[in-house]
Design an enzyme around this catalytic site. Structure first.
Site, PDB file in Angstrom:
ATOM      1  N   ILE A 151       0.959  -0.999  -0.011  1.00 16.60           N
ATOM      2  CA  ILE A 151       0.110   0.089   0.079  1.00 16.60           C
ATOM      3  C   ILE A 151       1.069   1.288   0.075  1.00 16.60           C
ATOM      4  O   ILE A 151       0.657   2.225  -0.723  1.00 16.60           O
ATOM      5  CB  ILE A 151      -0.953  -0.032   1.048  1.00 16.60           C
ATOM      6  CG1 ILE A 151      -1.904  -1.072   1.173  1.00 16.60           C
ATOM      7  CG2 ILE A 151      -1.751   1.305   1.387  1.00 16.60           C
ATOM      8  CD1 ILE A 151      -3.075  -1.530   2.234  1.00 16.60           C
ATOM      9  N   GLU A 260     -12.168   0.262  18.509  1.00 17.31           N
ATOM     10  CA  GLU A 260     -13.195   0.528  17.303  1.00 17.31           C
ATOM     11  C   GLU A 260     -14.283  -0.609  17.835  1.00 17.31           C
ATOM     12  O   GLU A 260     -14.056  -1.739  18.315  1.00 17.31           O
ATOM     13  CB  GLU A 260     -12.676  -0.012  16.137  1.00 17.31           C
ATOM     14  CG  GLU A 260     -11.341   1.044  15.624  1.00 17.31           C
ATOM     15  CD  GLU A 260     -11.033   0.910  14.032  1.00 17.31           C
ATOM     16  OE1 GLU A 260     -11.434  -0.192  13.397  1.00 17.31           O
ATOM     17  OE2 GLU A 260     -10.249   1.482  13.464  1.00 17.31           O
ATOM     18  N   HIS A 278     -13.175   3.712   9.413  1.00 16.65           N
ATOM     19  CA  HIS A 278     -12.346   2.311   9.025  1.00 16.65           C
ATOM     20  C   HIS A 278     -13.081   2.197   7.657  1.00 16.65           C
ATOM     21  O   HIS A 278     -13.261   0.971   7.267  1.00 16.65           O
ATOM     22  CB  HIS A 278     -12.577   1.372   9.943  1.00 16.65           C
ATOM     23  CG  HIS A 278     -11.317   0.441   9.729  1.00 16.65           C
ATOM     24  ND1 HIS A 278     -10.789  -0.295  10.931  1.00 16.65           N
ATOM     25  CD2 HIS A 278     -10.398  -0.097   8.605  1.00 16.65           C
ATOM     26  CE1 HIS A 278      -9.680  -0.836  10.459  1.00 16.65           C
ATOM     27  NE2 HIS A 278      -9.737  -0.916   9.205  1.00 16.65           N
ATOM     28  N   LEU A 279     -12.819   3.209   6.701  1.00 14.83           N
ATOM     29  CA  LEU A 279     -13.420   3.078   5.293  1.00 14.83           C
ATOM     30  C   LEU A 279     -12.237   2.532   4.188  1.00 14.83           C
ATOM     31  O   LEU A 279     -12.509   2.531   2.913  1.00 14.83           O
ATOM     32  CB  LEU A 279     -13.950   4.586   4.931  1.00 14.83           C
ATOM     33  CG  LEU A 279     -15.145   4.776   5.653  1.00 14.83           C
ATOM     34  CD1 LEU A 279     -15.586   6.119   5.025  1.00 14.83           C
ATOM     35  CD2 LEU A 279     -16.380   3.711   5.630  1.00 14.83           C
TER      36      LEU A 279
END
Length: 526
Positions: A151, A260, A278-279
């Site tokens: 990433i 979370e 948390h998209l």
């Protein structure tokens, strides 16, 4: 037919792939832990997302489970060490949502640079505060990348396209890879001192927890903007709040939090703070991709033995698996042989490969050796938990690959270290498929390793074989195969016999008492 449970909501394409590949699949979602425990024992595979918690209790109930597949990157909801000890492979799909997560980080960076959430809220409230929202350009700015893996490298590529300068901190980033990425390799302190924007793309480990601590946040440039779409816990949230309040930190955007779901946080309402729930992986494309990947990976493992993106066992592609299968069978038999002969006295294991075996992935061969070896200690051992058990017992495990040419086209040698020194066995493949022992403790012996066998060390002398045959015959034990080797004439000899009948303990002792016999051991091979 293998049977898989999908226990979290997943794109329907996952179930269809299982069916198309010949895997039975049930989609049963929303179960409580107790309800899941009641049914998990029926399944060979488990496909999950983030809702299902695969705990020790679930794993204890999963008596047939062989593999867990997480549709996504994070596996915080799986007890990986305990899964390893139970011989269960744990996989994730680290590439299915990489672009989606990278794009979200870039989007949050722009949101910070131009104060988009606050400007939107102000405008929709009927205000027209054009002079209040003075942003900054990203062009020409320095992006500090903490983590330069899959990433992180995508974020770097996008940032370079925006004409940013990218500096990267990653302990595993080589200078050559940095050049290929077009980034400057830096220490963490160098990055903190240079960066106008910082994005984090690293897993949460003991080494990375609070990598942006209060101390490290104080080392950043005044006005730095920070984005985290990786894992909660990488940033000290209390220190981040202090930095935002003081103005030292110009802005922060978090997609992930320590706790979370984050229903409340001291950061909420802080000026120049942006948050999302948390998209990072939440796009249609990403959800389809990870569902397809987890179904393909679980099917490959259950049907062909292929291991992809596993977190607790070496990867083994579906193409590699058939090639490695006979070598792994040979390695497991050699490990079983030396494990049964040496027992508890083993302190270290070396696995050497040469010839054709040296051209293959050595990790599965080593795991197969350990599986055979550790079966002495556990009847539930397999290639997944064998390395775990070996480490637990403090065994020193080494792999050696030789480019030299030997007497055989392929050779696998297993050497163990004991209090009395080193002992080794070696084997090859006949016809590229049939495992065959070719050396036992320095003595040349050609033998198949199968079924029930007797291992006998005796003095090489006339008449011994006849006496042994008579003893076995009197006990109505038939000799299937007979393999003999010796160091020299009249010296130490080794016999490996496969037998059809039952060798009782009294019979073994009777053989031990034959003239010239030093050792008699009963061996069993799957």
């Amino acid at each position: 037919m293998p049977k898989v449970l999908i226990s979290d909501k997943m794109d329907p394409k996952a179930a269809q792939i299982f069916r198309d590949r010949g895997v039975q699949v049930d989609e049963i979602t929303g179960k409580t832990p107790e309800e899941l425990k009641a049914i998990i024992g029926d399944y060979d595979g488990l496909a999950i997302r983030s809702s299902t918690k695969v705990t020790k209790e679930i794993l204890d109930a999963a008596t047939n489970l062989k593999v867990i597949g997480r549709a996504g990157i994070g596996v915080d909801n799986v007890d990986i060490p305990y899964a390893s000890s139970k011989g269960v492979v744990v996989m994730n799909t680290p590439f299915g949502n990489s672009i989606t997560t990278a794009e979200h980080a870039i989007a949050l960076m722009f949101a910070l640079a131009r104060q988009l959430p606050e400007a939107d809220a102000s405008t929709q409230a009927g205000k027209w505060e054009k002079n209040r929202f003075m942003g900054v350009e990203v062009t020409g700015k320095v992006l500090g990348l903490i983590g330069a893996g899959n990433i992180g490298s995508i974020v770097a590529d996008r940032a370079l396209g925006l004409r940013m300068k990218v500096v990267a901190y990653d302990p595993f980033l080589t200078p050559e890879r940095a050049i290929d990425m077009g980034v400057e390799k830096a220490t963490l302190d160098e990055l903190l001192a240079k960066a106008d924007f910082i994005t984090l793309h690293t897993p949460l480990t003991d080494q990375t927890r609070n990598i942006l601590s209060k101390e490290n946040l104080a080392k950043t440039k005044k006005g730095v903007r920070i984005v985290n779409c990786a894992r909660g816990g990488l940033i000290d949230e209390a220190a981040l709040k202090e930095g935002l309040d003081s103005g030292h930190i110009g802005g922060a955007a978090l997609d992930v939090f320590v706790t979370e779901p984050a229903k409340e946080s001291p950061l909420f309402g802080t000026p120049n703070f942006v948050s999302t729930p948390h998209l990072g992986a939440s796009t249609d494309e990403a959800q389809v991709n990870v569902a397809i990947q987890v179904a393909e990976q679980l099917s490959d493992y259950l049907l062909d033995g292929g291991v992809t993106n596993a977190l607790n066992v070496p990867s083994l592609s579906a193409e590699e698996a058939p090639k490695l299968k006979p070598y792994m069978a040979l390695a497991e038999k050699l490990g079983s042989l030396i494990g049964q002969l040496e027992g508890d006295g083993i302190k270290g294991v070396a696995v050497e490969v040469e010839g054709h075996a040296a051209e293959l992935n050595p990790k599965p061969i080593t795991a197969a050796v350990l599986a055979g070896l550790m079966r002495v200690y556990s009847d539930t051992v397999n290639m997944v938990n064998a390395p775990f058990l070996a480490k637990e017992r403090g065994l020193d495990v080494r792999e050696v690959r030789h480019d030299r040419e030997g007497d055989y086209q392929t050779l696998v040698r297993v050497t163990v270290t004991t209090d009395s020194g080193e002992r080794s066995v070696a084997g090859t493949l006949f016809g590229h498929a049939q495992p065959r022992l070719v050396e036992l403790f320095g003595i040349k012996v050609e033998a198949d390793l199968a079924g029930t066998m007797l291992y006998i060390v005796n003095k090489d002398a006339p008449g011994f074989i006849g006496r042994l045959g008579s003893t076995l015959g009197a006990a109505e034990v038939n000799i299937g195969t007979f393999h003999l080797g010796r160091r020299n004439q009249g010296g130490e000899a080794v016999l490996l016999l496969s037998v059809d009948g039952t060798v009782t303990e009294p019979l073994r002792w009777e053989i031990c008492n034959l003239a010239g016999v030093n050792t008699v051991k009963l061996l069993r091979f799957a």
